[in-house]
Design an enzyme around this catalytic site. Structure first.
Site, PDB file in Angstrom:
ATOM      1  N   ASP A 106       0.836  -1.198   0.000  1.00  0.00           N
ATOM      2  CA  ASP A 106       0.000   0.000   0.000  1.00  0.00           C
ATOM      3  C   ASP A 106       0.873   1.250   0.000  1.00  0.00           C
ATOM      4  O   ASP A 106       0.620   2.214  -0.741  1.00  0.00           O
ATOM      5  CB  ASP A 106      -0.906  -0.035   1.229  1.00  0.00           C
TER       6      ASP A 106
ATOM      7  N   HIS B  16      -4.337   3.136  -7.205  1.00  0.00           N
ATOM      8  CA  HIS B  16      -5.531   2.785  -6.432  1.00  0.00           C
ATOM      9  C   HIS B  16      -6.753   2.632  -7.331  1.00  0.00           C
ATOM     10  O   HIS B  16      -7.656   1.846  -7.016  1.00  0.00           O
ATOM     11  CB  HIS B  16      -5.779   3.808  -5.317  1.00  0.00           C
TER      12      HIS B  16
ATOM     13  N   HIS C 213      -6.292  -0.851  -8.563  1.00  0.00           N
ATOM     14  CA  HIS C 213      -6.644  -1.745  -7.453  1.00  0.00           C
ATOM     15  C   HIS C 213      -8.153  -1.950  -7.396  1.00  0.00           C
ATOM     16  O   HIS C 213      -8.656  -3.072  -7.255  1.00  0.00           O
ATOM     17  CB  HIS C 213      -6.157  -1.175  -6.120  1.00  0.00           C
TER      18      HIS C 213
ATOM     19  N   HIS D 287      -5.523  -5.837   0.407  1.00  0.00           N
ATOM     20  CA  HIS D 287      -5.531  -4.536  -0.279  1.00  0.00           C
ATOM     21  C   HIS D 287      -4.140  -4.160  -0.785  1.00  0.00           C
ATOM     22  O   HIS D 287      -3.960  -3.842  -1.968  1.00  0.00           O
ATOM     23  CB  HIS D 287      -6.044  -3.468   0.692  1.00  0.00           C
TER      24      HIS D 287
END
Length: 367
Positions: free
Chosen positions: A172, A255, A258, A272
């Site tokens: 992340d 993101h 993602h 995540h």
């Protein structure tokens, strides 16, 4: 354009901090506390937490987090608070526990202390709570009025979490600099509500530098049960540098991609940060970044066990029609992918996903 930097009022990190929570609550004027606690943490550390509040002469109610981080549960907890006391909300545990505590503090307009027990994402410092339905489906991203008053990271507790969680936090955090750089070039509005500041970009840069310098060593140490300086530095990187860096520096393609990968059933078992790590490589391919950046990200991911191929994020047999679904979802309305400094189409994302997978598989041959 207005620049806005948002962060917790105070970030505290060290060993044994879980047993100083009572004193920290007392310092900000609370006369009682309501803690929402992860079941595992409550069963293993609940007595020690209660003792710290007793020593601070501060009444404490510990509520075991159950079910989902839902609006219903949040409203029930808020309704049960003593309206005549200066209550502080404390969240201790994983993501859903912390999001519940943040949402309760928002609805009740009370201060909150957030205590992550793993460094698996950069969410603890953010002014967002992700709410779900009672059935576990995504409900809404609740935008909070403020960041947490205090974030407390107990390195000894965090180091005992499964090593995979620390690696996911690094995944992340890996995107933070590259996304902040893209937002800086485009002048995008960040989660903090303005353009990125010098401070936010400096934090994002420090985030990447620390990962590359100490990430592999930290993973080796936590696997051996050692709470080393490298582990402490990566905990700060995953939680604070990345948390403040992303919120005030901005999100971009990584993101967004993602989110696109997350619509595929085969990817949903991945954490995540694991998906973000691969999506960071996709962003670099989309940008046609310099080879040294691409190879550096791949080398780093390999060193800490993060995925760099579609197979490693759960897609054993990539099919173009399935990947196109992810690419289209990456470019859905309000996706952070549109913070990139150039127009992005689903077809470009699809090509970048395929290129990233190819590049990752080529790196396997070099190992």
């Amino acid at each position: 354009m207005t620049q806005i930097t948002r962060s917790p009022l105070k970030y505290i990190q060290g060993s044994g901090e879980l047993y100083r929570l009572g004193a920290y609550c007392r310092q900000i004027g609370a006369t009682s506390a309501c803690a929402v606690v992860d079941p595992y943490i409550l069963s293993h550390y609940g007595d020690g937490i209660a003792r710290s509040f007793h020593e601070a002469d501060l009444p404490l109610v510990q509520l075991e987090f159950k079910g989902e981080c839902s609006l219903k549960q949040v409203e029930e907890i808020a309704a049960g608070l003593d309206p005549d006391a200066t209550v502080i909300i404390v969240g201790i545990g994983g993501g859903k526990t912390l999001d519940t505590a943040k949402a309760v503090s928002h609805i009740a307009n009370l201060p909150v202390i957030i205590v992550p027990t793993a460094a698996s994402t950069d969410a603890p410092c953010s002014a967002i709570s992700v709410l779900h339905t009672e059935e576990g489906e995504l409900d809404q991203y609740l935008q909070l009025r403020r960041s947490p008053d205090i974030v407390v990271a107990d390195v000894e507790i965090i180091a005992k979490a499964p090593p995979r969680l620390l690696a996911a936090g690094m995944g992340d955090a890996l995107s933070t600099y590259y996304e902040a750089r893209a937002c800086r070039k485009s002048g995008a509005i960040t989660n903090a509500g303005g353009t990125g500041s010098i401070a936010a970009f400096a934090l994002a840069r420090a985030c990447l530098d620390t990962l590359l310098a100490e990430g592999a060593e930290a993973m080796k140490d936590v696997r051996q049960g050692v709470v080393s300086p490298a582990v402490a530095h990566i905990v700060e990187t995953n939680i604070y540098l990345s948390g403040t860096g992303f919120e005030s520096g901005g999100l971009a393609a990584a993101h967004g991609i993602h989110n696109g990968l997350s619509v595929l059933e085969e990817c949903r078992h991945m954490l995540h940060g694991e998906k973000v790590a691969f999506a960071t490589l996709v962003q670099l391919m989309l940008e046609q970044a310099p080879e040294d950046e691409i190879s550096g990200v791949i080398t780093f991911c390999r060193s800490v066990g993060l995925p760099v191929t579609l197979w490693e994020v759960g897609i054993a047999e990539p099919q173009e029609d399935r990947l196109r679904l992810a690419a289209v979802a990456s470019c859905s309305a309000d996706s952070p992918i549109f913070n990139m400094p150039f127009p992005v189409s689903p077809e470009q994302v699809l090509e970048a996903i395929i290129a990233a997978d190819r590049r990752g598989r080529e790196s396997n041959k070099d190992c």
